[in-house]
Design an enzyme around this catalytic site. Structure first.
Site, PDB file in Angstrom:
ATOM      1  CE  LYS A 189      -4.136   1.615  -0.235  1.00 25.97           C
ATOM      2  NZ  LYS A 189      -4.942   1.437  -1.612  1.00 25.97           N
ATOM      3  CB  SER A 384      -7.840   1.746  -3.429  1.00 22.99           C
ATOM      4  OG  SER A 384      -7.436   1.596  -2.186  1.00 22.99           O
TER       5      SER A 384
END
Length: 584
Positions: A189, A384
């Site tokens: 991430k 996402s």
């Protein structure tokens, strides 16, 4: 007394003048928009497509353009453009396509949709001629779909391979004494890396290398299929930087000739049988859109296309290219409750945003899925939060060069105490009724307990995200965890991993939705409904002008400006957002 009489008269005159001006503007806009609907397409036309145009997912009403009479009153969206190209293939008034190559601001997947539409057009045996002065790689990829590609003799083709560059802000924040306090889940991430690192982490470098290689492979394969040059040879051109001059592009068969604009126009004349000084009937996309009535389909069934493009935010918004949760709850619910609509195609082009807003939209789509099929069609990005709102679908389509996945979340709090104190001389003090009443204040650092609270919230949100993916994709939670971790995947990789069902565009998603709904004929309905031109003008005039001025002034630095603006919006909310937009 005389003063008040003069003042009142002047005020009334001002009001009357303002109303008159408003009436004139409304009249002119109405006239411009109505006249644009009556355009007749003359025979022997050549449809002009400009690679430099931005194709949003949904059409945009352009009242200012119509008012000034120098732009079309309506700018077709991506799918609308694809349909217009498909229509032109069977239109006797259109003899071919002239592809004007002047850059390409569109993403890889959008370019793929357009390129495939041009390739389908070529099956009609009509010509497609591409010409440009300077072609960047994304523009050349689109141009390579033409049967003839011409380059200005003094122009150039960029053919140097792909690179992804990320701008890191940590050094700037250090100098300003701004301390970001970052919480995230997933070793890949990387959305917060620009705030906490000065270069890519090894994990980010690995994932970027993987998907960049997939995108480049698709780029080479597409060019190979239309230019009849094997991919290894094309790769060699880039590795050895062989395409330096226009003559190199011709020598290595990337283009079919070196010509000036007038020579290309002469060829168009020859192809359309235009004699002497008569002009080629060049039909712009806007004009063709105004003069063409696309069939909505047939039959009693309806399929809804809901376009979701831009950042995902909570609440409501009037801005274009924004996925505001309250707006989309209404749209999805309206479609769900409409018994005439038999299926939904949810077109997603988003790198994510608010995790809570993504959850809210996911919930509404899940309710819709219980009563009718829901098929997702992914654009340039569905990552996402963009993947969060996609994962519940009955079937998911992506282009090979869509960027998706990035299943992970993060939160950022900014401690600006030292910045305010040492840079601008501002200090803070507070009175509280509870220990954590001022949690989130930029005027002080977080304590250890507060850090645990926030990390717990991020962990909980991440767990919910993974559970939504596991249920929607019918995957084991351990499998989801292994392919999550915030990892960004290409469409091809996502299909291999089970995050995507099929490779394809909007047309393929519509065909799938029709099969699932068991209807052979259907009419299309598009949502959200396009805003009224006048109200749009009133609401967005100032913002549009400001944005255009800033973009013009900053030029190539505009993306950097946008990235810095996005950083300002991260404070506080838990985000399901992919890394800042990649630059290739």
């Amino acid at each position: 007394m005389r003063f008040f009489k003069v003042f009142l008269a002047a005020f009334l005159a001002f009001v009357a003048f303002s109303l008159l001006c408003l009436f004139i503007v409304v009249f002119m806009i109405g006239k411009a928009l109505s006249s644009s609907e009556k355009v007749a397409i003359a025979p022997n036309g050549v449809l002009v497509l400009e690679t430099g145009q931005t194709y949003n997912e949904q059409k945009l009403v352009n009242p200012l353009g119509a008012l000034m009479n120098n732009e079309p009153g309506e700018v077709p969206g991506l799918f609308q453009t694809v349909r217009l190209i498909n229509n032109a293939a069977g239109d006797d008034n259109i003899k071919g396509i002239y592809l004007k190559v002047n850059g390409n601001p569109n993403g890889f997947a959008s370019t793929e949709e357009l390129r495939n539409a041009i390739l389908r057009f070529r099956k009609s045996k009509k010509f497609v001629v591409a010409y440009g002065e300077v072609m960047d790689q994304n523009a050349y990829y689109l141009a390579s779909a033409a049967d003839k590609v011409y380059l200005n003799p003094k122009g150039g083709v960029d053919f140097t391979g792909f690179a992804s560059q990320v701008m890191f802000l940590k050094g700037t924040l250090d100098k300003l004494e701004i301390k970001p306090e970052i919480f995230y889940c997933g070793k890949f991430k990387s959305a917060t890396e620009p705030l906490r690192e000065t270069q890519m982490t090894e994990a980010n470098r690995i994932q970027t290398t993987q998907f960049l290689g997939e995108l480049y492979g698709n780029f080479l394969t597409g060019i190979s299929s239309t230019r009849s040059i094997d991919t290894a040879t094309l790769h060699g051109y880039a590795n050895e930087n062989l395409i330096q001059e226009p003559a190199d592009a011709l020598k290595y068969k990337l283009v079919d000739g070196l010509k000036y604009d007038d020579e290309v126009v002469a060829e168009l004349k020859s192809k359309t049988g235009v004699k002497g000084d008569d002009k080629v009937n060049l039909v712009t996309l806007g004009k063709y859109n105004s003069g063409t009535e696309l069939s909505p389909g047939s039959g009693e069934g309806r399929i809804a296309i809901i376009y979701a493009q831009g950042d995902i935010i909570g609440g409501e918004s009037d801005r274009d290219n924004t996925i505001a949760s309250e707006n989309y709850i209404r749209e999805i619910r309206k479609v769900r409750e409409d018994k005439d609509i038999k299926a939904i195609v949810f077109r997603v082009n988003s790198g994510g945003g608010s995790a809570l807003a993504s959850e809210v939209i996911w919930r509404e789509l899940s309710l819709a899925k219980k009563v009718k099929p829901v098929v997702v069609s992914m654009g340039d990005y569905a990552a996402s939060g963009g993947y969060y709102i996609s994962c519940m679908a009955d079937s998911i389509f992506a282009e090979p060069n869509t960027l998706t996945g990035s299943i992970g979340v993060f939160g950022v709090m900014f401690n600006m105490q030292d910045f305010f104190k040492n840079k601008v001389g501002v200090t803070f003090d507070a009175v509280k009724t509870a220990p954590y009443a001022d949690l989130g204040s930029v005027g002080r650092p977080l304590n250890e307990a507060e850090k645990r609270f926030i990390q717990n919230g991020v962990d909980s949100t991440y767990a919910s995200f993974k559970s939504r993916v596991a249920a929607g994709r019918k995957l084991n939670l351990a499998v989801v965890d292994s392919i999550a971790q915030g990892h960004v995947w290409s469409g091809i990789q996502a299909k291999e991993l089970g995050l995507v069902d099929r490779i394809g565009g909007i047309n393929e998603a519509l065909a799938c939705a029709a099969r699932l709904a068991k209807i052979s004929e259907y009419r299309l309905r598009e949502y959200p409904e396009v805003k009224d031109p006048l109200s749009k003008l009133m609401k967005t005039f100032g913002a549009d002008v400001s944005a255009k001025l800033v973009k013009k002034e900053l030029g190539v630095n505009y993306d950097m400006y946008q990235q810095i603006k996005e950083v300002q919006q991260l404070h506080g909310d838990i985000q399901a957002r992919m890394p800042f937009k990649y630059n290739f």
